[in-house]
Scaffold this motif. Structure first.
Motif, PDB file in Angstrom:
ATOM      1  N   GLU A   5       0.828  -1.206   0.000  1.00 29.34           N
ATOM      2  CA  GLU A   5       0.000   0.000   0.000  1.00 29.34           C
ATOM      3  C   GLU A   5       0.859   1.250   0.000  1.00 29.34           C
ATOM      4  N   ALA A   6       1.954   1.231   0.753  1.00 32.57           N
ATOM      5  CA  ALA A   6       2.864   2.377   0.784  1.00 32.57           C
ATOM      6  C   ALA A   6       3.500   2.612  -0.579  1.00 32.57           C
ATOM      7  N   ALA A   7       3.858   1.512  -1.258  1.00 32.54           N
ATOM      8  CA  ALA A   7       4.463   1.638  -2.588  1.00 32.54           C
ATOM      9  C   ALA A   7       3.466   2.195  -3.592  1.00 32.54           C
ATOM     10  N   ILE A  10       0.907   4.159  -2.903  1.00 32.19           N
ATOM     11  CA  ILE A  10       0.723   5.581  -2.575  1.00 32.19           C
ATOM     12  C   ILE A  10       1.851   6.417  -3.169  1.00 32.19           C
ATOM     13  N   ASP A  11       3.060   5.837  -3.189  1.00 35.06           N
ATOM     14  CA  ASP A  11       4.207   6.547  -3.764  1.00 35.06           C
ATOM     15  C   ASP A  11       4.193   6.555  -5.288  1.00 35.06           C
ATOM     16  N   GLY A  12       3.183   5.914  -5.879  1.00 31.74           N
ATOM     17  CA  GLY A  12       3.042   5.951  -7.334  1.00 31.74           C
ATOM     18  C   GLY A  12       3.527   4.715  -8.060  1.00 31.74           C
ATOM     19  N   ALA A  13       3.815   3.633  -7.351  1.00 33.12           N
ATOM     20  CA  ALA A  13       4.288   2.405  -7.997  1.00 33.12           C
ATOM     21  C   ALA A  13       3.134   1.677  -8.681  1.00 33.12           C
TER      22      ALA A  13
END
Length: 275
Positions: free
Chosen positions: A167-169, A171-174
């Motif tokens: 989920e963090a990735a 959010i960072d646009g991955a």
């Protein structure tokens, strides 16, 4: 005193088992550097002169070079296919939990119980009708047979990976592909090493499937080359000074791979099956 006795007994049993296991390898190595006369006369004795001429002769007569390259290509491509498909499928099954994913996991797990001999001839017939009774078809077959166990191991390990990392990735646009290759795959290294070792050793040493698929091909795998050399030499009496070096060359890469990567086997299986 009793504790020491139990320890000595345990070490004695382990030593006997180790000697029993290593005996065929030692026997093979000893006879790979002997002439035909020496092997027949004293198979358990050390060679009178350690010479690599018998290994060189085996390489030339059995076309070890081309067989080695073909076996390496088949093994590498098959293992890569198994890793890519099984890890991606396991990831999707874990992250998109549903009745369908549960049924699919059970089907893959149950397929490990089906012996190859039960589907051997129908499978070869189907691939022959599709024009895939060749090296690419052989790679696809290995990919299919290695999928179930590898998916089971990956599925167990991926369940222990927090979804928050993905989920963090995102959010960072991955993208999903970036999440898979840059977040998930690096975390799957222990299980991936286990998958490489187990499937690589099996595919490299396999005889039956290559024999059924490419047995009549001019270029053969290492196991097929050794087999046909044994058949040809058997017409005039077994040429053990040819067979022993050829077998030694065939198993050496697998032994080296196992020695360098053995520490990952137990860890990978435990992480994939228990977690």
């Amino acid at each position: 005193m009793k504790k020491n006795t139990n320890s000595y007994l345990r070490y004695a049993v382990i030593t006997i088992m180790a000697l029993f296991t290593l005996f065929p390898v030692v026997f093979l190595v000893l006879n790979s550097f002997k002439s035909q006369t020496e092997i027949v006369k004293s198979p358990m004795a050390f060679p009178q002169n350690f010479s690599f001429e018998y290994i060189q002769t085996a390489i030339e007569k059995i076309n070890i070079g081309s067989s080695f390259v073909l076996t390496l290509v088949i093994t590498v491509l098959s293992v890569a296919l198994i890793i890519l498909v099984s890890s991606a499928a396991a990831w999707m099954m874990v992250r998109f939990k549903s009745k369908l994913s549960t049924v699919l996991l059970l089907c893959f797990t149950a397929s490990m119980l089906i012996p190859f001999q039960a589907i051997m001839y129908p499978l070869i017939s189907i691939f022959d009708n599709m024009g895939l009774k060749n090296v690419p078809g052989l790679i696809l077959m290995y990919g299919g047979f290695g999928l179930s166990m590898s998916l089971f191991l990956y599925h167990g390990f991926i369940k222990s990976i927090p979804a928050s990392l993905e989920e963090a990735a995102i959010i960072d646009g991955a993208s999903p592909f970036q999440v898979y290759f840059k977040v998930i795959m690096p975390l799957l290294k222990p299980t991936t090493m286990t998958v490489i070792i187990l499937n690589g050793m099996w595919i490299w040493n396999d005889y039956l499937l290559p024999f059924l698929v490419i047995g009549n091909s001019p270029i053969k795998t290492l196991t097929l080359s050794v087999y046909f050399a044994k058949i040809e030499s058997g017409q005039y009496g077994n040429s053990w000074d040819l067979i022993f070096p050829a077998v030694l060359i065939t198993i050496t890469p697998v032994i080296l791979m196992f020695l360098f990567l053995q520490k990952n086997i137990i860890k990978g299986i435990a992480d994939g099956a228990v977690k």
